[in-house]
Design an enzyme around this catalytic site. Structure first.
Site, PDB file in Angstrom:
ATOM      1  N   LYS A   1       2.550 -16.796   3.014  1.00  0.00           N
ATOM      2  CA  LYS A   1       3.731 -15.963   2.786  1.00  0.00           C
ATOM      3  C   LYS A   1       3.834 -15.563   1.309  1.00  0.00           C
ATOM      4  O   LYS A   1       4.216 -14.438   0.979  1.00  0.00           O
ATOM      5  CB  LYS A   1       4.994 -16.716   3.224  1.00  0.00           C
ATOM      6  CG  LYS A   1       5.118 -16.787   4.725  1.00  0.00           C
ATOM      7  CD  LYS A   1       5.421 -15.403   5.259  1.00  0.00           C
ATOM      8  CE  LYS A   1       5.265 -15.277   6.736  1.00  0.00           C
ATOM      9  NZ  LYS A   1       5.576 -13.937   7.234  1.00  0.00           N
TER      10      LYS A   1
ATOM     11  N   TYR B   1       1.046 -22.402   5.186  1.00  0.00           N
ATOM     12  CA  TYR B   1       1.932 -21.326   5.656  1.00  0.00           C
ATOM     13  C   TYR B   1       2.659 -20.711   4.460  1.00  0.00           C
ATOM     14  O   TYR B   1       2.715 -19.482   4.301  1.00  0.00           O
ATOM     15  CB  TYR B   1       2.935 -21.885   6.671  1.00  0.00           C
ATOM     16  CG  TYR B   1       4.062 -20.930   7.008  1.00  0.00           C
ATOM     17  CD1 TYR B   1       3.833 -19.790   7.775  1.00  0.00           C
ATOM     18  CD2 TYR B   1       5.362 -21.162   6.543  1.00  0.00           C
ATOM     19  CE1 TYR B   1       4.866 -18.906   8.070  1.00  0.00           C
ATOM     20  CE2 TYR B   1       6.392 -20.296   6.841  1.00  0.00           C
ATOM     21  CZ  TYR B   1       6.139 -19.166   7.600  1.00  0.00           C
ATOM     22  OH  TYR B   1       7.169 -18.295   7.881  1.00  0.00           O
TER      23      TYR B   1
ATOM     24  N   ILE C   1      12.120 -12.283  15.515  1.00  0.00           N
ATOM     25  CA  ILE C   1      12.739 -11.436  14.491  1.00  0.00           C
ATOM     26  C   ILE C   1      12.220  -9.995  14.562  1.00  0.00           C
ATOM     27  O   ILE C   1      12.985  -9.036  14.402  1.00  0.00           O
ATOM     28  CB  ILE C   1      12.474 -12.072  13.107  1.00  0.00           C
ATOM     29  CG1 ILE C   1      13.270 -13.391  13.001  1.00  0.00           C
ATOM     30  CG2 ILE C   1      12.829 -11.127  11.973  1.00  0.00           C
ATOM     31  CD1 ILE C   1      12.708 -14.385  12.018  1.00  0.00           C
TER      32      ILE C   1
HETATM   33  N1  LIG Z   1      12.099 -17.968  12.239  1.00  0.00           N
HETATM   34  C1  LIG Z   1      12.277 -18.339  10.975  1.00  0.00           C
HETATM   35  O1  LIG Z   1      13.150 -19.145  10.646  1.00  0.00           O
HETATM   36  C2  LIG Z   1      11.416 -17.743   9.893  1.00  0.00           C
HETATM   37  C3  LIG Z   1      11.623 -18.171   8.566  1.00  0.00           C
HETATM   38  C4  LIG Z   1      10.883 -17.577   7.546  1.00  0.00           C
HETATM   39  C5  LIG Z   1       9.971 -16.584   7.842  1.00  0.00           C
HETATM   40  N2  LIG Z   1       9.758 -16.219   9.134  1.00  0.00           N
HETATM   41  C6  LIG Z   1       8.775 -15.172   9.388  1.00  0.00           C
HETATM   42  O2  LIG Z   1       9.353 -14.176  10.211  1.00  0.00           O
HETATM   43  C7  LIG Z   1       8.336 -13.583  11.022  1.00  0.00           C
HETATM   44  C8  LIG Z   1       8.761 -13.650  12.471  1.00  0.00           C
HETATM   45  O3  LIG Z   1       9.011 -15.004  12.793  1.00  0.00           O
HETATM   46  P1  LIG Z   1       9.597 -15.408  14.218  1.00  0.00           P
HETATM   47  O4  LIG Z   1      10.367 -16.660  14.018  1.00  0.00           O
HETATM   48  O5  LIG Z   1      10.226 -14.260  14.862  1.00  0.00           O
HETATM   49  O6  LIG Z   1       8.239 -15.799  14.984  1.00  0.00           O
HETATM   50  P2  LIG Z   1       7.819 -15.645  16.499  1.00  0.00           P
HETATM   51  O7  LIG Z   1       9.001 -15.634  17.393  1.00  0.00           O
HETATM   52  O8  LIG Z   1       6.758 -16.671  16.708  1.00  0.00           O
HETATM   53  O9  LIG Z   1       7.164 -14.192  16.568  1.00  0.00           O
HETATM   54  C9  LIG Z   1       5.987 -13.955  15.849  1.00  0.00           C
HETATM   55  C10 LIG Z   1       5.505 -12.578  16.182  1.00  0.00           C
HETATM   56  O10 LIG Z   1       4.287 -12.345  15.438  1.00  0.00           O
HETATM   57  C11 LIG Z   1       3.300 -11.917  16.367  1.00  0.00           C
HETATM   58  N3  LIG Z   1       1.947 -12.254  15.948  1.00  0.00           N
HETATM   59  C12 LIG Z   1       1.432 -13.454  15.627  1.00  0.00           C
HETATM   60  N4  LIG Z   1       0.129 -13.342  15.352  1.00  0.00           N
HETATM   61  C13 LIG Z   1      -0.190 -12.029  15.510  1.00  0.00           C
HETATM   62  C14 LIG Z   1      -1.387 -11.280  15.402  1.00  0.00           C
HETATM   63  N5  LIG Z   1      -2.546 -11.869  15.073  1.00  0.00           N
HETATM   64  N6  LIG Z   1      -1.338  -9.958  15.617  1.00  0.00           N
HETATM   65  C15 LIG Z   1      -0.189  -9.340  15.967  1.00  0.00           C
HETATM   66  N7  LIG Z   1       0.982 -10.008  16.119  1.00  0.00           N
HETATM   67  C16 LIG Z   1       0.973 -11.338  15.887  1.00  0.00           C
HETATM   68  C17 LIG Z   1       3.652 -12.622  17.665  1.00  0.00           C
HETATM   69  O11 LIG Z   1       2.989 -11.983  18.735  1.00  0.00           O
HETATM   70  P3  LIG Z   1       2.450 -12.825  20.031  1.00  0.00           P
HETATM   71  O12 LIG Z   1       3.594 -12.869  20.983  1.00  0.00           O
HETATM   72  O13 LIG Z   1       1.312 -11.997  20.489  1.00  0.00           O
HETATM   73  O14 LIG Z   1       2.043 -14.185  19.537  1.00  0.00           O
HETATM   74  C18 LIG Z   1       5.144 -12.412  17.660  1.00  0.00           C
HETATM   75  O15 LIG Z   1       5.456 -11.097  18.075  1.00  0.00           O
HETATM   76  C19 LIG Z   1       7.054 -14.355  10.755  1.00  0.00           C
HETATM   77  O16 LIG Z   1       6.294 -13.654   9.790  1.00  0.00           O
HETATM   78  C20 LIG Z   1       7.563 -15.655  10.147  1.00  0.00           C
HETATM   79  O17 LIG Z   1       6.613 -16.225   9.293  1.00  0.00           O
HETATM   80  C21 LIG Z   1      10.455 -16.771  10.169  1.00  0.00           C
END
Ligand SMILES: NC(=O)c1ccc[n+]([C@@H]2O[C@H](COP(=O)([O-])OP(=O)(O)OC[C@H]3O[C@@H](n4cnc5c(N)ncnc54)[C@H](OP(=O)(O)O)[C@@H]3O)[C@@H](O)[C@H]2O)c1
Length: 300
Positions: free
Chosen positions: A173, A169, A24
């Site tokens: 959030k 988690y 995202i």
């Molecule tokens: N996907 C969903 O359905 C969903 C639903 C609700 C909320 N969210 C929220 O939306 C956000 C993005 O989710 P996503 O699905 O896109 O997840 P994702 O594909 O796993 O991407 C997560 C991102 O966060 C980065 N990250 C994790 N730990 C970090 C750290 N210590 N320092 C800097 N960067 C870090 C990762 O970097 P690396 O590549 O270095 O690990 C990656 O760029 C998250 O906050 C998640 O909780 C997602």
């Protein structure tokens, strides 16, 4: 793929997106860059960030991008990143997040990995960005539907978690959201604003391909297509977050998410946040706990 043409032009605006190298966060960065914003990709791995930069430039050749190295799970890295930023920042999208972790896993500073990264890491970052934030800066925190099933209980945030990973988690959030709504209350009377947004249920197999990012087989994509009526790609998941950041009708204290069934997918709309994350008492108590656990004073 999400059309960004309905968004305003963003020339001259600089937006920091944490976790912009994947999922995202990547899509927020690409969509904002396509509208002319200068995007700072806040990533812990410069190598992965550069892959994302190449992917954005392949679709937005004139994109104005820079990488800011920051590990949200390290208070030293956060302090270094904040002190290295000298340009004006108009908006910050607090997107980086850890979703699943062994309950014993901690940040390098010994904080619970999810609470420490998702909530306290962003709190420490914002606290130390004060000098570069524009007078009308906007902060958007990426929340989650999971916040509604969580109890923050600020005094116990530092204690080892013994419950289910998903609840922890959700708590991380909820804490991020409560801190963001508290920030918005503290910014009242200024031109600055803080909002929350969530992406619904957003998955890689429904997301357009980008070289170097999530590698999804064609079989997985074909099977995932069956779930499209219920869930969405991460490009669409970025829409409520982008809307909260630059939408003309988004204002401080809002919470945006997808408007479809169960808020899993659909066009951005205002959605309901739990009473706990909106509570003034919880917000004020959590702010003190966050300052104590991070050792960072957030003077607002
Ligand atoms: N996907 C969903 O359905 C969903 C639903 C609700 C909320 N969210 C929220 O939306 C956000 C993005 O989710 P996503 O699905 O896109 O997840 P994702 O594909 O796993 O991407 C997560 C991102 O966060 C980065 N990250 C994790 N730990 C970090 C750290 N210590 N320092 C800097 N960067 C870090 C990762 O970097 P690396 O590549 O270095 O690990 C990656 O760029 C998250 O906050 C998640 O909780 C997602």
């Amino acid at each position: 793929m999400l059309s960004s043409t309905a968004l305003p032009r963003l020339d001259g605006r600089t937006i920091l997106v944490t976790g912009a190298n994947a999922g995202i966060g990547y899509w927020c960065a690409e969509i904002l860059a396509a509208r002319g914003a200068r995007v700072l990709l806040g990533c812990r791995s410069v190598e992965r960030a550069e892959v994302a930069v190449s992917a954005i430039r392949a679709h937005v050749p004139d994109a104005d991008l820079s990488v800011v190295q920051v590990d949200l799970g390290s208070l030293a890295s956060i302090a270094a990143a904040a002190s290295a930023l000298h340009e004006r920042v108009d908006a910050v999208i607090c997107n980086a997040g850890v979703k699943a972790a062994d309950r014993a896993t901690r940040t390098v500073d010994g904080l619970d990995l999810m609470v420490g990264t998702n909530a306290l890491g962003h709190f420490a970052l914002l606290a130390q960005l004060g000098g570069v934030l524009a007078d009308d800066a906007r902060v958007v925190a990426v929340g989650s539907l999971a916040h509604r099933f969580a109890q923050i209980d600020p005094p116990t945030l530092a204690q080892p978690w013994t419950g289910a990973s998903l609840r922890q988690y959700g708590r991380s959030k909820a804490a991020l959201m409560a801190l963001t709504f508290e920030l918005d209350r503290r910014w009242r009377g200024t031109a600055r604003s803080a909002l929350c947004a969530h992406p619904g249920y957003a998955v890689d197999p429904l997301t357009p391909h980008r070289d170097g990012l999530a590698d999804v087989s064609s079989v997985t994509r074909a099977l995932a297509a069956l779930s499209r009526p219920l869930v969405q790609g991460k490009d669409a998941g970025a829409a409520p977050i982008v809307h909260a950041t630059v939408g003309a009708d988004a204002t401080g204290g809002d919470y945006w998410g997808p408007g479809g069934l169960l808020e899993f997918r659909g066009a951005p709309t205002r959605v309901r946040a739990s009473e706990q994350v909106r509570s003034r008492d919880v917000g004020a108590e959590l702010w003190s706990v966050a300052e104590e656990l991070t050792g960072v004073r957030f003077a607002v």
